[in-house]
Scaffold this active site. Structure first.
Site, PDB file in Angstrom:
ATOM      1  N   ASP A  79      -3.512 -18.122  -4.313  1.00  0.00           N
ATOM      2  CA  ASP A  79      -3.103 -16.747  -4.551  1.00  0.00           C
ATOM      3  C   ASP A  79      -3.771 -15.772  -3.580  1.00  0.00           C
ATOM      4  O   ASP A  79      -3.268 -14.683  -3.334  1.00  0.00           O
ATOM      5  CB  ASP A  79      -3.457 -16.374  -5.997  1.00  0.00           C
ATOM      6  CG  ASP A  79      -2.904 -15.027  -6.375  1.00  0.00           C
ATOM      7  OD1 ASP A  79      -1.690 -14.841  -6.207  1.00  0.00           O
ATOM      8  OD2 ASP A  79      -3.678 -14.151  -6.818  1.00  0.00           O
ATOM      9  N   MET A 138       0.707  -8.529 -10.160  1.00  0.00           N
ATOM     10  CA  MET A 138       1.320  -7.567  -9.245  1.00  0.00           C
ATOM     11  C   MET A 138       1.054  -7.887  -7.778  1.00  0.00           C
ATOM     12  O   MET A 138       1.541  -7.202  -6.893  1.00  0.00           O
ATOM     13  CB  MET A 138       0.777  -6.166  -9.541  1.00  0.00           C
ATOM     14  CG  MET A 138       1.201  -5.583 -10.867  1.00  0.00           C
ATOM     15  SD  MET A 138       2.995  -5.434 -10.986  1.00  0.00           S
ATOM     16  CE  MET A 138       3.301  -4.249  -9.666  1.00  0.00           C
ATOM     17  N   ARG A 139       0.244  -8.917  -7.533  1.00  0.00           N
ATOM     18  CA  ARG A 139      -0.167  -9.177  -6.164  1.00  0.00           C
ATOM     19  C   ARG A 139       1.020  -9.493  -5.259  1.00  0.00           C
ATOM     20  O   ARG A 139       1.066  -9.082  -4.109  1.00  0.00           O
ATOM     21  CB  ARG A 139      -1.166 -10.328  -6.143  1.00  0.00           C
ATOM     22  CG  ARG A 139      -2.235 -10.136  -5.115  1.00  0.00           C
ATOM     23  CD  ARG A 139      -3.280 -11.214  -5.190  1.00  0.00           C
ATOM     24  NE  ARG A 139      -3.441 -11.868  -3.898  1.00  0.00           N
ATOM     25  CZ  ARG A 139      -4.013 -11.311  -2.842  1.00  0.00           C
ATOM     26  NH1 ARG A 139      -4.486 -10.082  -2.919  1.00  0.00           N
ATOM     27  NH2 ARG A 139      -4.116 -11.958  -1.714  1.00  0.00           N
ATOM     28  N   ALA A 140       2.003 -10.186  -5.825  1.00  0.00           N
ATOM     29  CA  ALA A 140       3.178 -10.555  -5.037  1.00  0.00           C
ATOM     30  C   ALA A 140       3.913  -9.301  -4.562  1.00  0.00           C
ATOM     31  O   ALA A 140       4.322  -9.209  -3.404  1.00  0.00           O
ATOM     32  CB  ALA A 140       4.106 -11.427  -5.870  1.00  0.00           C
ATOM     33  N   VAL A 158       1.813  -7.592  -1.777  1.00  0.00           N
ATOM     34  CA  VAL A 158       1.831  -8.305  -0.500  1.00  0.00           C
ATOM     35  C   VAL A 158       3.212  -8.191   0.150  1.00  0.00           C
ATOM     36  O   VAL A 158       3.327  -7.982   1.356  1.00  0.00           O
ATOM     37  CB  VAL A 158       1.437  -9.786  -0.685  1.00  0.00           C
ATOM     38  CG1 VAL A 158       1.615 -10.557   0.608  1.00  0.00           C
ATOM     39  CG2 VAL A 158      -0.008  -9.897  -1.156  1.00  0.00           C
TER      40      VAL A 158
END
Ligand SMILES: [Zn+2]
Length: 695
Positions: free
Chosen positions: A194, A275-277, A280
């Site tokens: 991740d 929310m990282r997706a 990014v």
């Protein structure tokens, strides 16, 4: 030293080139994980990236690469005089070897000097060297657990923090993380996966002309590295110039609401965690726009960003193949207000400069340097990449031949079915299993199964320090010194400490093991439902082995003998694939299976002596196949027991009449027996069980 291989001279690898370039344009993208087989030049390309990165301004003499305008307030070399100004130097690419020590990565604090001389002596590590540059880990999937934890902490905080017995040092550590790995050698821990902003799958080209060009350039480079590099210097300089120009555009790039919503829609439809997706994908889209010299993100930017940012975030379990379903992607990308897609879907019109531009030239770049080409080649690369051949946990064997619905041999006496063979059945859904550990305390590689002496873990004792002390046991050291205070002529308050007093902490953690499965695939096991359950059980144990950083191997026996279906490996995926394809039928040569296991363990002990094995025998115990099949199996079992191999028998016997043969086999092996039902973890209580304690 001869010149490095030029970035621009690498043939193909368009996706990787683009991913690296985007990170060079915007470090906020968060790094790249490169997956692919050996010999694809992926490492060469990553190493060549350093030459393409813009220079960084640093405080002269600072070992921690402080920015002259905003020096790190915790800098161990600080505080810096703002009047000194800065100097420019090339951005660094620092390689982290997978077997590096913690001190090498985070830096080392000399406890001996701190205690005996009262000075804070700190030697910076690789995290300090990589600050404001690239930290590259080749074979990142083989990185030791304690290094992974350090890396994750540093990446999350943007600082590295070293503390030893109350003496602590902190410095900034912001770096681009780039990792390369061969998935056949094992997967990455999800937390680390991740951390990488983007992932790229690479494979060697199947195009003969391209392959020939790769070799041609390689030979030319080897014959004359400097001359070769000189011929590509202009090309590299042009690319570096374009990256620099894109960096200047970056702050002005606008992400319109419509595109932001598109990103949210795509991430939601791929059911990514957190929310990282989204973040990014947004940052990557912005970097793409800047790379193309535009100040507004387009639909095509979002599509391309999603292809790079999402594949590794939608994975359900480690057996799922990587890659992204592009049909689903296009469906999610489509604006709900838009009509159904035309035969030729156009990205939203946003001027002549829109996303669907031809590969090269339209944005003022000098030449088609490859990065643009991924617009076109993306799809086909993905399609013939790992997507089609990756193992799937639950649907790996679609070959459920209609005739084998309920195998006629279900309840038949063992051995009555001669050489009959059946197609492989799919495994049942994997579940969480109980922990089975090897008894005693080992010294194997860090993992999560059996107790072991390790570099990290909790302190269980102290010993006289041998060599450099990194884990001081304060109480034991003081106790050792206390005895000598009078003899050393102490009069004042301070403790008089000598090197010989130093005691090092003995730590205990957990190690990974070699879990060798010996799976009965004979006719007596072949009832379809049962084989499904058995495969589900082994798959669950494989999943468990993956999480515990074990090596796994697979011996199967059926018909005439036993075979080593999977030599010991760290790749649990391959284990799952071999299991899925396992056909069943025939006689039950349990003895041959166990002898094969015995031989496999003997060889593996030579290769990896510290890794302790755990034998998992999955069978109903009905040995057939020779005159003395049962006797053979019992002798083989006792041979393994005599060698001290820890074992576990998973009893697959079912039906109203039970013979209890698996239990007898377990007795000969000197290990416990569990039924398929008992394999699953029942809540947290009783989760950790020593193999022997189950017996
Ligand atoms: Zn500094």
């Amino acid at each position: 030293m001869s010149a490095a291989y030029p970035f621009s001279a690498i043939v193909g690898l368009a996706d990787l080139r683009l991913a690296l370039v985007l990170n060079a344009v915007s470090p906020a993208v968060g790094g790249v994980l490169v997956r692919g087989e050996k010999g694809t030049a992926k490492s060469t390309m990553v190493r060549a990236l350093a030459s393409q990165l813009p220079e960084v301004a640093v405080v002269p003499g600072c070992r921690f690469s402080c920015e002259p305008v905003r020096p790190d307030e915790h800098c161990p070399d600080g505080p810096h005089d703002p009047a000194v100004g800065g100097v420019s130097r090339a951005a660094r690419l620092v390689e982290l070897p997978v077997g590096a020590s913690e001190d090498r990565l985070a830096g080392s604090l000399d406890i001996e000097r701190a205690l005996t001389e009262g000075v804070k002596a700190y030697e910076p590590g690789l995290l300090a060297a990589a600050h404001r540059g690239v930290l590259y880990v080749d074979e990142v999937n083989l990185l030791h657990d304690h290094l992974v934890d350090l890396l994750l902490d540093a990446a999350a905080m943007g600082t590295s923090h070293v503390e030893r017995e109350g003496v602590s040092v902190r410095h900034a550590a912001r770096f681009l993380l780039v990792g390369t790995m061969n998935p056949e050698e094992g997967e990455l821990r999800p937390q680390l996966l991740d951390r990488f902003g983007l992932t790229v799958e690479v494979a060697a080209s199947r195009e003969p002309r391209e392959r020939a060009e790769v070799v041609r350039r390689r030979l030319a480079y080897e014959a004359d590295p400097d001359g070769f590099a000189a011929r590509w210097a202009d090309e590299d300089a042009a690319l570096a110039g374009r990256i620099l120009a894109a960096r200047k555009v970056l702050p002005d790039v606008r992400l319109p609401d419509a595109e932001l919503e598109r990103i949210a829609r795509v991430c939601a439809s791929f059911e990514v965690d957190g929310m990282r997706a989204d973040l990014v994908t947004a940052r990557t889209s912005i970097a793409l726009a800047a790379w193309h010299g535009r100040t507004e993100v387009t639909a095509e930017d979002v599509r391309q960003a999603a292809l790079l940012a999402l594949p590794h975030r939608r994975r359900r379990n480690p057996f799922d193949a990587p890659g992204l379903d592009e049909a689903l992607l296009d469906e999610a990308l489509r604006d709900p207000e838009e009509p159904e897609p035309e035969p030729e879907p156009e990205p939203e019109g946003d001027g002549p400069d829109g996303g669907g531009e031809p590969p090269a030239g339209s944005d003022g770049s000098e030449r088609s340097d490859g990065a643009d080409r991924s617009d076109g080649s993306n799809g086909s690369d993905k399609a013939d990449g790992a997507g089609s051949e990756g193992p799937k946990s639950t649907e790996a064997a679609p070959s459920s031949a209609p005739g084998t619905e309920d195998a006629p041999v279900a309840g038949a006496p063992a051995g009555s079915d001669g050489g009959r063979e059946q197609a492989a059945v799919a495994a049942a859904e994997p579940y969480r299993t109980r922990l089975f550990a090897v008894p005693g305390v080992g010294q194997g590689a860090a993992g999560r199964r059996s107790r072991a002496r390790t570099a990290s873990g909790r302190t269980t004792g102290a010993q006289v320090a041998a060599g450099r002390v990194t884990r001081l046991h304060v109480a034991a050291t003081v106790r050792a010194a206390a005895l000598h205070q009078k003899a050393r002529g102490r009069t004042g308050a301070g403790l008089l400490l000598r090197r010989a007093d130093l005691r090092e902490a003995v730590r205990e953690g957990r190690e990974g093991n070699l879990v060798l499965f010996v799976v009965d695939a004979s006719g007596s096991m072949a009832a379809r439902k049962r084989m499904q359950a058995v495969k589900g059980a082994v798959l669950s144990l494989l999943l468990d082995a993956y999480q515990r950083r074990d090596k796994v191997g697979l011996v199967t026996f059926r018909g005439a003998g036993a075979s080593l279906a999977l030599p010991p490996t760290s790749s649990v995926e391959i284990g799952a694939a071999r299991l899925a394809a396992l056909p069943t039928g025939g006689r039950t040569p349990v003895g041959a299976g166990l002898l094969r296991a015995h031989e496999t363990l003997r060889v593996e002990r030579l290769r990896d002596p510290l890794r302790r094995p755990l034998l998992v025998v999955v069978t109903d115990g009905r040995a057939t196949g020779g005159r003395d099949a049962l006797g053979e199996s019992r002798r083989a079992a006792r041979l393994l027991a005599a060698g001290g191999v820890a074992s576990l028998v998973v009893d697959c016997e079912s039906g109203p009449v039970r013979l209890g043969l698996a239990a007898r086999l377990a007795g000969d092996l000197g290990g416990p027996v569990v039924t398929l039902d008992e394999l699953a973890a029942e809540g947290l209580a009783g989760l950790v069980r020593d193999v022997r304690s189950v017996a």
